[in-house]
Design a protein around this motif. Sequence first.
Motif, PDB file in Angstrom:
ATOM      1  N   TRP A 151       0.836  -1.190   0.000  1.00 28.69           N
ATOM      2  CA  TRP A 151       0.000   0.000   0.000  1.00 28.69           C
ATOM      3  C   TRP A 151       0.875   1.245   0.000  1.00 28.69           C
ATOM      4  O   TRP A 151       1.883   1.301   0.711  1.00 28.69           O
ATOM      5  N   ASN A 152       0.502   2.232  -0.813  1.00 31.19           N
ATOM      6  CA  ASN A 152       1.255   3.490  -0.850  1.00 31.19           C
ATOM      7  C   ASN A 152       0.321   4.697  -0.952  1.00 31.19           C
ATOM      8  O   ASN A 152       0.693   5.724  -1.487  1.00 31.19           O
ATOM      9  N   GLY A 153      -0.891   4.537  -0.458  1.00 32.07           N
ATOM     10  CA  GLY A 153      -1.843   5.643  -0.477  1.00 32.07           C
ATOM     11  C   GLY A 153      -2.497   5.871  -1.821  1.00 32.07           C
ATOM     12  O   GLY A 153      -3.056   6.933  -2.055  1.00 32.07           O
ATOM     13  N   GLY A 154      -2.406   4.920  -2.714  1.00 30.91           N
ATOM     14  CA  GLY A 154      -3.036   5.066  -4.023  1.00 30.91           C
ATOM     15  C   GLY A 154      -2.158   5.726  -5.069  1.00 30.91           C
ATOM     16  O   GLY A 154      -2.611   6.025  -6.163  1.00 30.91           O
ATOM     17  N   ALA A 155      -0.891   5.948  -4.756  1.00 28.64           N
ATOM     18  CA  ALA A 155       0.022   6.582  -5.720  1.00 28.64           C
ATOM     19  C   ALA A 155       0.381   5.599  -6.831  1.00 28.64           C
ATOM     20  O   ALA A 155       0.455   4.397  -6.614  1.00 28.64           O
ATOM     21  N   SER A 156       0.609   6.128  -8.013  1.00 23.91           N
ATOM     22  CA  SER A 156       1.104   5.288  -9.104  1.00 23.91           C
ATOM     23  C   SER A 156       2.632   5.295  -9.044  1.00 23.91           C
ATOM     24  O   SER A 156       3.246   6.282  -8.658  1.00 23.91           O
ATOM     25  N   ASP A 157       3.216   4.175  -9.385  1.00 22.89           N
ATOM     26  CA  ASP A 157       4.671   4.016  -9.349  1.00 22.89           C
ATOM     27  C   ASP A 157       5.105   3.479 -10.703  1.00 22.89           C
ATOM     28  O   ASP A 157       4.844   2.329 -11.035  1.00 22.89           O
ATOM     29  N   ARG A 158       5.722   4.341 -11.496  1.00 24.10           N
ATOM     30  CA  ARG A 158       6.125   3.938 -12.852  1.00 24.10           C
ATOM     31  C   ARG A 158       7.395   3.092 -12.858  1.00 24.10           C
ATOM     32  O   ARG A 158       7.815   2.626 -13.902  1.00 24.10           O
ATOM     33  N   ASN A 159       8.015   2.921 -11.696  1.00 24.76           N
ATOM     34  CA  ASN A 159       9.241   2.131 -11.612  1.00 24.76           C
ATOM     35  C   ASN A 159       9.118   1.111 -10.476  1.00 24.76           C
ATOM     36  O   ASN A 159       9.822   1.198  -9.478  1.00 24.76           O
ATOM     37  N   PRO A 160       8.206   0.125 -10.601  1.00 22.12           N
ATOM     38  CA  PRO A 160       8.003  -0.823  -9.508  1.00 22.12           C
ATOM     39  C   PRO A 160       9.157  -1.823  -9.336  1.00 22.12           C
ATOM     40  O   PRO A 160       9.212  -2.525  -8.343  1.00 22.12           O
ATOM     41  N   GLN A 161      10.098  -1.844 -10.281  1.00 23.45           N
ATOM     42  CA  GLN A 161      11.209  -2.789 -10.173  1.00 23.45           C
ATOM     43  C   GLN A 161      12.072  -2.541  -8.940  1.00 23.45           C
ATOM     44  O   GLN A 161      12.659  -3.466  -8.403  1.00 23.45           O
ATOM     45  N   ASN A 162      12.160  -1.307  -8.468  1.00 26.49           N
ATOM     46  CA  ASN A 162      13.010  -1.031  -7.309  1.00 26.49           C
ATOM     47  C   ASN A 162      12.259  -1.155  -5.985  1.00 26.49           C
ATOM     48  O   ASN A 162      12.806  -0.862  -4.934  1.00 26.49           O
ATOM     49  N   SER A 163      11.002  -1.597  -6.045  1.00 21.02           N
ATOM     50  CA  SER A 163      10.258  -1.812  -4.811  1.00 21.02           C
ATOM     51  C   SER A 163       9.765  -3.249  -4.673  1.00 21.02           C
ATOM     52  O   SER A 163       8.962  -3.555  -3.806  1.00 21.02           O
ATOM     53  N   THR A 164      10.261  -4.140  -5.520  1.00 20.73           N
ATOM     54  CA  THR A 164       9.930  -5.561  -5.452  1.00 20.73           C
ATOM     55  C   THR A 164      11.226  -6.358  -5.556  1.00 20.73           C
ATOM     56  O   THR A 164      11.966  -6.212  -6.536  1.00 20.73           O
ATOM     57  N   HIS A 165      11.495  -7.162  -4.532  1.00 31.97           N
ATOM     58  CA  HIS A 165      12.751  -7.927  -4.509  1.00 31.97           C
ATOM     59  C   HIS A 165      12.507  -9.342  -4.013  1.00 31.97           C
ATOM     60  O   HIS A 165      11.590  -9.581  -3.229  1.00 31.97           O
ATOM     61  N   GLU A 166      13.363 -10.249  -4.451  1.00 34.49           N
ATOM     62  CA  GLU A 166      13.369 -11.626  -3.961  1.00 34.49           C
ATOM     63  C   GLU A 166      14.822 -11.976  -3.668  1.00 34.49           C
ATOM     64  O   GLU A 166      15.677 -11.848  -4.536  1.00 34.49           O
ATOM     65  N   VAL A 167      15.084 -12.399  -2.423  1.00 36.34           N
ATOM     66  CA  VAL A 167      16.457 -12.639  -1.977  1.00 36.34           C
ATOM     67  C   VAL A 167      16.570 -14.050  -1.416  1.00 36.34           C
ATOM     68  O   VAL A 167      15.759 -14.448  -0.576  1.00 36.34           O
ATOM     69  N   LEU A 168      17.576 -14.780  -1.847  1.00 36.44           N
ATOM     70  CA  LEU A 168      17.894 -16.089  -1.289  1.00 36.44           C
ATOM     71  C   LEU A 168      18.979 -15.883  -0.240  1.00 36.44           C
ATOM     72  O   LEU A 168      20.043 -15.334  -0.536  1.00 36.44           O
ATOM     73  N   ALA A 169      18.692 -16.313   0.988  1.00 37.60           N
ATOM     74  CA  ALA A 169      19.654 -16.156   2.078  1.00 37.60           C
ATOM     75  C   ALA A 169      20.023 -17.527   2.635  1.00 37.60           C
ATOM     76  O   ALA A 169      19.254 -18.121   3.390  1.00 37.60           O
ATOM     77  N   PRO A 170      21.207 -18.057   2.262  1.00 34.95           N
ATOM     78  CA  PRO A 170      21.683 -19.308   2.866  1.00 34.95           C
ATOM     79  C   PRO A 170      22.008 -19.083   4.344  1.00 34.95           C
ATOM     80  O   PRO A 170      22.304 -17.973   4.765  1.00 34.95           O
ATOM     81  N   SER A 171      21.974 -20.138   5.126  1.00 29.60           N
ATOM     82  CA  SER A 171      22.224 -20.039   6.571  1.00 29.60           C
ATOM     83  C   SER A 171      23.722 -19.948   6.848  1.00 29.60           C
ATOM     84  O   SER A 171      24.327 -20.875   7.384  1.00 29.60           O
ATOM     85  N   THR A 172      24.299 -18.801   6.489  1.00 31.77           N
ATOM     86  CA  THR A 172      25.742 -18.572   6.710  1.00 31.77           C
ATOM     87  C   THR A 172      25.983 -17.447   7.695  1.00 31.77           C
ATOM     88  O   THR A 172      27.112 -17.256   8.129  1.00 31.77           O
ATOM     89  N   GLY A 173      24.946 -16.672   8.007  1.00 35.38           N
ATOM     90  CA  GLY A 173      25.108 -15.500   8.850  1.00 35.38           C
ATOM     91  C   GLY A 173      25.541 -14.276   8.067  1.00 35.38           C
ATOM     92  O   GLY A 173      25.632 -13.168   8.631  1.00 35.38           O
TER      93      GLY A 173
END
Length: 178
Positions: A151-173
């Motif tokens: 949710w962002n208050g109904g604002a349009s975001d023409r660059n959603p690539q920098n607000s959506t991420h997927e990260v793989l975190a191995p158990s290394t610390g």
Amino acid sequence: MRVTRSAVLTKSAAAAMTVAVVLGPGLSAVAEPAPREVASAPEGIAPKGIAPEADVSHHGHVSLEGRRLGVLLRTGNRGPSALEDVTVRLRFSEPLAAGQRLPQGCLRSGSRTVLCGTGALPVAGKARRTTVVLGLAGQPAEVVVRVDTVWNGGASDRNPQNSTHEVLAPSTGDAYVF
């Protein structure tokens, strides 16, 4: 004499409407209302009735060690409109342990999801920092963390690539950056 009517609507630069009425052969009348003044909104806020535009971005890192998962998140706004609040969703591939205390402004939304409010995000202001340390139900070798704006208050975001991420975190610390 037979009177026929037809109306033609056109937009002018001031968004006023012109109505032309044909009264008969060679006769017509044109009525143009006075242009309305458009109130300007304060800088950084979209005029009422128009959806604001804002470029929300999330950056940070994720670390996993044993059952402990840490997420450091920085949420910013590149504008052009300021935002009153943004809700960030953190989704995890592994279930979270029950009965955890979350930071102020965050809540659980199921066994694998946490939602956090950032507070106000001015245009090009300092990024809001959110730190979440969670316990996992099990002790996985790795966890996938998905970060996005819910949710962002109904604002349009023409660059959603920098607000959506997927990260793989191995158990290394180690910290895995996004």
